[in-house]
Design an enzyme around this catalytic site. Structure first.
Site, PDB file in Angstrom:
ATOM      1  N   ARG A  52      31.699  43.042  67.553  1.00 33.59           N
ATOM      2  CA  ARG A  52      32.632  42.115  68.234  1.00 33.59           C
ATOM      3  C   ARG A  52      32.751  42.469  69.730  1.00 33.59           C
ATOM      4  O   ARG A  52      32.933  43.620  70.088  1.00 33.59           O
ATOM      5  CB  ARG A  52      34.002  42.198  67.564  1.00 33.59           C
ATOM      6  CG  ARG A  52      35.084  41.316  68.226  1.00 33.59           C
ATOM      7  CD  ARG A  52      35.971  42.105  69.166  1.00 33.59           C
ATOM      8  NE  ARG A  52      37.128  41.353  69.636  1.00 33.59           N
ATOM      9  CZ  ARG A  52      37.919  41.738  70.633  1.00 33.59           C
ATOM     10  NH1 ARG A  52      37.671  42.874  71.256  1.00 33.59           N
ATOM     11  NH2 ARG A  52      38.940  41.020  70.997  1.00 33.59           N
ATOM     12  N   THR A  93      44.425  41.983  80.031  1.00 38.00           N
ATOM     13  CA  THR A  93      44.606  42.771  78.805  1.00 38.00           C
ATOM     14  C   THR A  93      45.392  41.942  77.808  1.00 38.00           C
ATOM     15  O   THR A  93      46.345  41.262  78.169  1.00 38.00           O
ATOM     16  CB  THR A  93      45.328  44.102  79.089  1.00 38.00           C
ATOM     17  OG1 THR A  93      45.691  44.682  77.822  1.00 38.00           O
ATOM     18  CG2 THR A  93      46.584  43.942  79.935  1.00 38.00           C
ATOM     19  N   GLY A  94      44.962  41.997  76.555  1.00 37.18           N
ATOM     20  CA  GLY A  94      45.648  41.225  75.525  1.00 37.18           C
ATOM     21  C   GLY A  94      44.669  40.817  74.441  1.00 37.18           C
ATOM     22  O   GLY A  94      43.539  41.323  74.399  1.00 37.18           O
ATOM     23  N   THR A 105      43.846  48.174  76.896  1.00 34.88           N
ATOM     24  CA  THR A 105      42.683  48.118  77.779  1.00 34.88           C
ATOM     25  C   THR A 105      43.110  48.846  79.032  1.00 34.88           C
ATOM     26  O   THR A 105      44.296  49.068  79.233  1.00 34.88           O
ATOM     27  CB  THR A 105      42.357  46.626  78.103  1.00 34.88           C
ATOM     28  OG1 THR A 105      41.722  46.031  76.986  1.00 34.88           O
ATOM     29  CG2 THR A 105      41.451  46.442  79.295  1.00 34.88           C
TER      30      THR A 105
HETATM   31  N1  ASP Z   1      41.469  42.400  75.670  1.00 39.73           N
HETATM   32  C1  ASP Z   1      40.990  43.488  74.866  1.00 39.73           C
HETATM   33  C2  ASP Z   1      40.068  42.961  73.831  1.00 39.73           C
HETATM   34  O1  ASP Z   1      40.389  41.988  73.190  1.00 39.73           O
HETATM   35  C3  ASP Z   1      42.102  44.255  74.207  1.00 39.73           C
HETATM   36  C4  ASP Z   1      43.336  44.408  75.046  1.00 39.73           C
HETATM   37  O2  ASP Z   1      43.310  44.290  76.237  1.00 39.73           O
HETATM   38  O3  ASP Z   1      44.397  44.657  74.501  1.00 39.73           O
HETATM   39  O4  ASP Z   1      39.059  43.549  73.595  1.00 39.73           O
END
Ligand code: ASP
Length: 335
Positions: free
Chosen positions: A230, A253-254, A202
């Protein structure tokens, strides 16, 4: 005045100036932050959970660090010249959306059908106004669509074709769906089987401006091979993005599902507001205690109203950086 006297006076002036400069103790060269020298801070991330240390070549690492520096500079330039935190975070995120290295805008990961569906959000800590878009497919810079939702509608979030149509009506740049797909991502997408561990990432930015206002922005392509439709934590205010002048500005982020269930960004603000925890302590607890115990990988960036910075992550890496008015700066990938 004769030329000789003139040149002697200039010489004397230069000598005095030189001694005044070197006579200053090092500390006093850095002016204290005051109303005449207002403070600003910007912190960015380009996603967590990415590569293991050693898996990036030196030139790849350099390319990432270089892009992070440029993204930081695009936001810093605005803050330096007295622009708002909202303008700064939007500019930094736009830059990273345009950069094919990060999972947002061009270069986003692809869903189960091999297409990009993008989410983004912004929040203004001064007014608590927020805007978000989910699952857009044609807006070149989804973060600009999020700003438009905040500024031009009475809603907070628009999703799907309605969000794309709104962005087009607002005159934002529209691109064909193929614009977002870069060869690398497509090859990786072909190689990963449905159900395999999702690749994610992200981009995000948080900032404090010279007027003491906080703002946050986040943008993402989400998780690779996600189901069509989604939505992750990014566009959900309080989950992946939050800002409140009373406490802090946060961009996460995650693994989004965990960040939604734990309402991570708001949790950080609430720990500060209701429990009086300092930013670093609250952020560390959420990422390296609460989320880690649930095996939820990821991280966050945050800045508080005093300009303190937190960037904890529990994954292998988090592309990240900051820059401040007192010339502190960092760009980094690994711990
Ligand atoms: N948080 C983001 C999502 O689940 C992906 C990410 O930040 O890695 O869409």
């Amino acid at each position: 005045m004769c030329n000789f006297l003139k040149s002697q006076l200039v010489h004397l002036f230069l000598v005095i100036s030189f001694f005044r400069l070197v006579a200053q103790p090092a500390e006093s060269v850095k002016e204290p932050v005051s109303k005449d020298n207002p403070k600003w801070v910007i912190v960015i991330h380009g996603g967590a959970g990415g590569p293991v240390k050693g898996s990036l070549s030196a030139s790849q690492e350099e390319a990432y660090l270089n892009m992070l520096s440029q993204a930081l500079e695009s936001g810093s330039a605005i803050l330096r010249s007295g622009g708002t935190s909202l303008e700064a975070v939007t500019a930094a995120v736009c830059f990273m959306e345009d950069c094919p290295l990060f999972n947002a805008g061009k270069g986003a990961v692809l869903d189960e059908e091999g297409k990009a569906e993008l989410d983004a959000a912004v929040m203004d800590g001064r007014t608590l106004k927020a805007g978000a878009v989910g699952g857009v497919r044609t807006v070149k810079n989804p973060v600009l669509a999020a700003v438009a939702v905040m500024e031009k509608t009475k809603h907070v979030m628009l999703a799907g074709p309605g969000a794309d149509r709104f962005a087009r009506e607002q005159g934002l740049k529209i691109v064909p769906a193929s614009y977002f797909i870069v060869t690398d991502r497509y090859e990786k997408w072909k190689q990963t089987k449905p159900g395999a561990d999702a690749v994610h990432g992200t981009v995000g930015a948080v900032a404090l401006d010279q007027s003491g206002n906080l703002a946050a922005a986040t943008s993402t392509g989400g998780m690779s091979r996600k189901m069509v439709g989604r939505l992750g934590d990014t566009p959900i205010i309080g989950a992946g993005t939050y800002a409140n002048n009373k406490t802090c500005a946060v961009s996460c982020t995650g693994h989004g599902e965990f960040f939604i269930r734990n309402v991570v960004a708001y949790d950080l603000s609430a720990l500060m507001e209701y429990k009086g925890l300092p930013l670093a302590e609250a952020a560390e607890y959420i990422v390296n205690d609460k989320l880690k115990s649930q095996k939820a990988d990821g991280g966050l960036i945050a800045v508080d109203k005093e300009g303190n910075i937190a960037m904890p992550f529990n994954s292998n890496a988090m592309f990240r950086g900051y820059k401040t008015s007192d010339d502190r700066s960092l760009v980094a990938i690994f711990k």
